[in-house]
Design a protein around this motif. Structure first.
Motif, PDB file in Angstrom:
ATOM      1  N   ASP A 195      22.983  58.724  22.046  1.00 38.49           N
ATOM      2  CA  ASP A 195      22.563  57.788  20.996  1.00 38.49           C
ATOM      3  C   ASP A 195      21.656  56.701  21.560  1.00 38.49           C
ATOM      4  O   ASP A 195      20.662  56.338  20.948  1.00 38.49           O
ATOM      5  CB  ASP A 195      23.777  57.160  20.312  1.00 38.49           C
ATOM      6  CG  ASP A 195      24.548  58.162  19.456  1.00 38.49           C
ATOM      7  OD1 ASP A 195      24.007  59.250  19.147  1.00 38.49           O
ATOM      8  OD2 ASP A 195      25.712  57.867  19.124  1.00 38.49           O
ATOM      9  N   ALA A 196      22.001  56.177  22.730  1.00 35.12           N
ATOM     10  CA  ALA A 196      21.186  55.128  23.349  1.00 35.12           C
ATOM     11  C   ALA A 196      19.819  55.664  23.736  1.00 35.12           C
ATOM     12  O   ALA A 196      18.799  54.983  23.553  1.00 35.12           O
ATOM     13  CB  ALA A 196      21.907  54.572  24.578  1.00 35.12           C
ATOM     14  N   GLY A 237      17.571  55.973  20.749  1.00 29.00           N
ATOM     15  CA  GLY A 237      17.096  54.677  20.288  1.00 29.00           C
ATOM     16  C   GLY A 237      15.931  54.144  21.106  1.00 29.00           C
ATOM     17  O   GLY A 237      15.246  53.233  20.694  1.00 29.00           O
ATOM     18  N   GLN A 238      15.698  54.719  22.286  1.00 28.00           N
ATOM     19  CA  GLN A 238      14.624  54.248  23.170  1.00 28.00           C
ATOM     20  C   GLN A 238      13.312  54.977  22.924  1.00 28.00           C
ATOM     21  O   GLN A 238      12.302  54.621  23.493  1.00 28.00           O
ATOM     22  CB  GLN A 238      15.033  54.422  24.633  1.00 28.00           C
ATOM     23  CG  GLN A 238      16.188  53.545  25.039  1.00 28.00           C
ATOM     24  CD  GLN A 238      16.610  53.787  26.480  1.00 28.00           C
ATOM     25  OE1 GLN A 238      16.011  54.574  27.194  1.00 28.00           O
ATOM     26  NE2 GLN A 238      17.646  53.095  26.902  1.00 28.00           N
ATOM     27  N   ALA A 267      27.497  58.413  23.305  1.00 36.18           N
ATOM     28  CA  ALA A 267      26.897  57.080  23.370  1.00 36.18           C
ATOM     29  C   ALA A 267      25.627  57.081  24.220  1.00 36.18           C
ATOM     30  O   ALA A 267      24.640  56.421  23.876  1.00 36.18           O
ATOM     31  CB  ALA A 267      27.896  56.066  23.916  1.00 36.18           C
ATOM     32  N   VAL A 268      25.637  57.852  25.309  1.00 37.53           N
ATOM     33  CA  VAL A 268      24.434  57.972  26.154  1.00 37.53           C
ATOM     34  C   VAL A 268      23.301  58.622  25.359  1.00 37.53           C
ATOM     35  O   VAL A 268      22.156  58.160  25.393  1.00 37.53           O
ATOM     36  CB  VAL A 268      24.741  58.789  27.444  1.00 37.53           C
ATOM     37  CG1 VAL A 268      23.462  59.146  28.186  1.00 37.53           C
ATOM     38  CG2 VAL A 268      25.689  58.023  28.342  1.00 37.53           C
TER      39      VAL A 268
END
Length: 82
Positions: free
Chosen positions: A76-77, A80-81, A73-74
């Motif tokens: 993936d986040a 996305g940035q 999740a880290v």
């Protein structure tokens, strides 16, 4: 390894081919944290594992622990940035 009771087979059970590298993961993070402690803004050492025994041992030494899903999740986040 001195913190692991001799009969505890959760972290290491070489006869069952379990955990040969697990203590090394925690040891490397502890060594890295100790080496970096001299810096004013030291990086955070994080152990990423799905193994509950490794998570427990890392937390016992005050290391930050992420499960495989939390780490994904880290990533993936962060992707996305960009």
């Amino acid at each position: 390894m001195s913190t692991v009771p001799a009969r505890d087979k959760n972290l290491v059970d070489l006869y069952a081919n379990h955990g040969a590298a697990d203590p090394l993961v925690v040891a490397c993070a502890l060594d890295g944290r100790e080496r970096d402690d001299l810096y004013l803004i030291a990086p955070e050492w994080v152990v990423v594992t799905g193994d509950k025994a490794v998570q427990s041992k890392a937390e016992q030494f005050g290391l930050t622990v992420l499960s495989n899903a939390e780490f994904a999740a880290v990533i993936d986040a962060a992707e996305g940035q960009t």
